[in-house]
Write a protein that holds these residues in place. Structure first.
Motif, short mmCIF file in Angstrom:
data_model
loop_
_atom_site.label_atom_id
_atom_site.label_comp_id
_atom_site.label_asym_id
_atom_site.label_seq_id
_atom_site.Cartn_x
_atom_site.Cartn_y
_atom_site.Cartn_z
N ILE A 9 0.85 -1.20 0.00
CA ILE A 9 0.00 0.00 0.00
C ILE A 9 0.88 1.25 0.00
CG2 ILE A 9 -1.72 1.30 1.34
CD1 ILE A 9 -2.82 -1.24 0.12
N PRO A 10 0.55 2.28 -0.80
CA PRO A 10 1.33 3.53 -0.80
C PRO A 10 1.33 4.17 0.58
CG PRO A 10 -0.15 3.45 -2.68
CD PRO A 10 -0.54 2.31 -1.79
N ILE A 11 2.45 4.75 0.94
CA ILE A 11 2.60 5.32 2.27
C ILE A 11 1.65 6.49 2.49
CG2 ILE A 11 4.37 7.08 1.85
CD1 ILE A 11 4.38 4.41 4.62
N ARG A 12 1.18 7.12 1.42
CA ARG A 12 0.25 8.24 1.57
C ARG A 12 -1.07 7.81 2.22
NH1 ARG A 12 -0.49 7.25 -4.15
NH2 ARG A 12 1.16 8.72 -4.66
N MET A 13 -1.37 6.50 2.16
CA MET A 13 -2.59 5.98 2.77
C MET A 13 -2.42 5.77 4.27
SD MET A 13 -4.53 5.73 0.11
CE MET A 13 -5.89 4.76 0.74
N VAL A 14 -1.21 5.80 4.74
CA VAL A 14 -0.91 5.46 6.13
C VAL A 14 -0.43 6.66 6.94
CG1 VAL A 14 0.51 3.94 7.59
CG2 VAL A 14 -0.18 3.19 5.32
N MET A 15 0.22 7.60 6.28
CA MET A 15 0.91 8.70 6.95
C MET A 15 -0.04 9.63 7.70
SD MET A 15 1.74 11.17 3.71
CE MET A 15 0.42 12.09 2.89
N THR A 16 0.54 10.38 8.64
CA THR A 16 -0.15 11.49 9.27
C THR A 16 -0.01 12.67 8.32
OG1 THR A 16 0.39 10.70 11.49
CG2 THR A 16 -0.20 13.02 11.26
N LYS A 17 -1.13 13.23 7.90
CA LYS A 17 -1.10 14.26 6.86
C LYS A 17 -0.57 15.60 7.39
CE LYS A 17 -4.57 12.24 3.84
NZ LYS A 17 -4.29 10.91 4.40
N GLN A 18 -0.10 16.41 6.45
CA GLN A 18 0.55 17.68 6.78
C GLN A 18 -0.32 18.56 7.67
OE1 GLN A 18 1.46 20.21 3.47
NE2 GLN A 18 2.60 21.68 4.70
N SER A 19 -1.62 18.57 7.43
CA SER A 19 -2.51 19.44 8.21
C SER A 19 -2.49 19.11 9.69
CB SER A 19 -3.94 19.32 7.67
OG SER A 19 -4.41 17.98 7.76
N GLN A 20 -2.03 17.91 10.04
CA GLN A 20 -1.99 17.50 11.45
C GLN A 20 -0.58 17.58 12.04
OE1 GLN A 20 -3.90 13.66 10.17
NE2 GLN A 20 -5.07 13.96 12.04
N LEU A 21 0.38 18.02 11.22
CA LEU A 21 1.77 18.04 11.67
C LEU A 21 2.13 19.34 12.37
CD1 LEU A 21 3.72 16.50 8.65
CD2 LEU A 21 2.88 15.35 10.72
N VAL A 22 3.13 19.26 13.22
CA VAL A 22 3.73 20.43 13.85
C VAL A 22 5.11 20.59 13.23
CG1 VAL A 22 4.40 21.52 16.00
CG2 VAL A 22 2.54 19.85 15.99
N THR A 23 5.39 21.75 12.69
CA THR A 23 6.69 22.00 12.04
C THR A 23 7.38 23.18 12.72
OG1 THR A 23 5.75 23.51 10.40
CG2 THR A 23 5.80 21.16 9.84
N ILE A 24 8.61 23.44 12.29
CA ILE A 24 9.34 24.56 12.84
C ILE A 24 10.25 25.15 11.76
CG2 ILE A 24 11.36 23.29 13.70
CD1 ILE A 24 10.76 25.06 16.37
N SER A 25 10.58 26.42 11.93
CA SER A 25 11.45 27.12 10.98
C SER A 25 12.91 27.00 11.43
CB SER A 25 11.05 28.59 10.91
OG SER A 25 12.10 29.38 10.39
N PRO A 26 13.84 27.03 10.50
CA PRO A 26 15.26 27.00 10.88
C PRO A 26 15.67 28.22 11.70
CG PRO A 26 15.02 27.47 8.53
CD PRO A 26 13.69 27.04 9.03
N GLU A 27 14.90 29.30 11.60
CA GLU A 27 15.23 30.52 12.35
C GLU A 27 14.62 30.54 13.74
OE1 GLU A 27 17.47 32.53 11.14
OE2 GLU A 27 17.52 31.20 9.41
N ASP A 28 13.76 29.57 14.06
CA ASP A 28 13.20 29.49 15.41
C ASP A 28 14.27 29.05 16.40
OD1 ASP A 28 10.53 30.32 15.08
OD2 ASP A 28 9.97 28.38 14.25
N THR A 29 14.03 29.30 17.68
CA THR A 29 15.00 28.94 18.72
C THR A 29 14.83 27.49 19.16
OG1 THR A 29 13.55 29.62 20.53
CG2 THR A 29 15.01 31.30 19.58
N LEU A 30 15.88 26.97 19.79
CA LEU A 30 15.80 25.63 20.37
C LEU A 30 14.74 25.58 21.45
CD1 LEU A 30 19.60 24.77 20.71
CD2 LEU A 30 18.02 24.00 18.94
N LEU A 31 14.58 26.67 22.18
CA LEU A 31 13.56 26.73 23.23
C LEU A 31 12.17 26.55 22.63
CD1 LEU A 31 12.90 27.17 26.20
CD2 LEU A 31 12.87 29.63 25.75
#
Length: 202
Positions: free
Chosen positions: A133-155
């Motif tokens: 089965i393609p992984i797109r059927m299993v993955m957690t979709k982008q709308s549910q993800l938490v991301t961060i920018s390279p310019e954000d702090t470690l904190l």
């Protein structure tokens, strides 16, 4: 920062009491407690419990370094898989790269999701043909993800991980044609290593 608030109000408080108050198991918050101790937000005494750490006091060197340290300086190489790869491909990648999750991108290298061992396990149980089965059927979709920018702090990265109960974040930047380009990943291990180095330099 619920854990810090609990410790502030109830110190000393045990890990079991924190977990019970949050409605989770002790193993679920073990890594969060470790990160908070490394950050200096809380401290622990054996057989006593957790109490407020020194980093929350002003002008602490570790706290200052966390505010200034950028994700871009500590992020790891992203482990990426295409959304048309199979579940079997994902399982192999997880083991070969020894990571806790895979970042999923489309044919234009835009972030579309993430997949973890838990995602794979939930899907494969009861599905005889799950491996193809393609992984797109299993993955957690982008709308549910938490991301961060390279310019954000470690904190900020640590706050998002703890707030959303995740062990890593995709590091992304906007693409000119829309969507997000993955340029790295930041993990609790990255942050812990940074804390050790900062503390060693004090």
């Amino acid at each position: 920062m619920e854990i810090v608030e609990l410790v502030t109000r109830n110190a000393p408080i045990t890990g079991e009491q924190i977990a019970e108050t949050l409605g989770v198991s002790r193993p679920t918050i073990r890594s969060d407690l470790s990160v908070l101790v490394m950050l200096g937000y809380i401290d622990a005494k054996p057989k006593v419990g957790y109490f407020l750490g020194k980093a929350l006091k002003p002008d602490r060197a570790v706290h200052s370094s966390l505010l200034q340290g950028k994700v871009r300086d500590r992020m790891s190489r992203p482990v990426v898989i295409r959304d048309d790869a199979t579940v079997n491909d994902a399982v192999i990648s997880l083991f070969v790269d020894n990571v806790g999750s895979l970042i999923v991108t489309d044919e234009n290298d835009r972030l579309v999701g993430m997949v973890s061992p838990k995602d794979l396990l939930k899907f494969t149980l009861g599905h005889a043909n799950a491996s193809v089965i393609p992984i797109r059927m299993v993955m957690t979709k982008q709308s549910q993800l938490v991301t961060i920018s390279p310019e954000d702090t470690l904190l900020e990265a640590a706050r998002r991980m703890m707030g959303h109960q995740v062990n890593s974040l995709p590091v992304v930047r906007p693409r000119s044609g829309g969507g997000a380009e993955v340029i790295g990943r930041i993990t609790k291990t990255n942050i812990t290593q940074a804390m050790i180095e900062i503390a060693s330099d004090l």
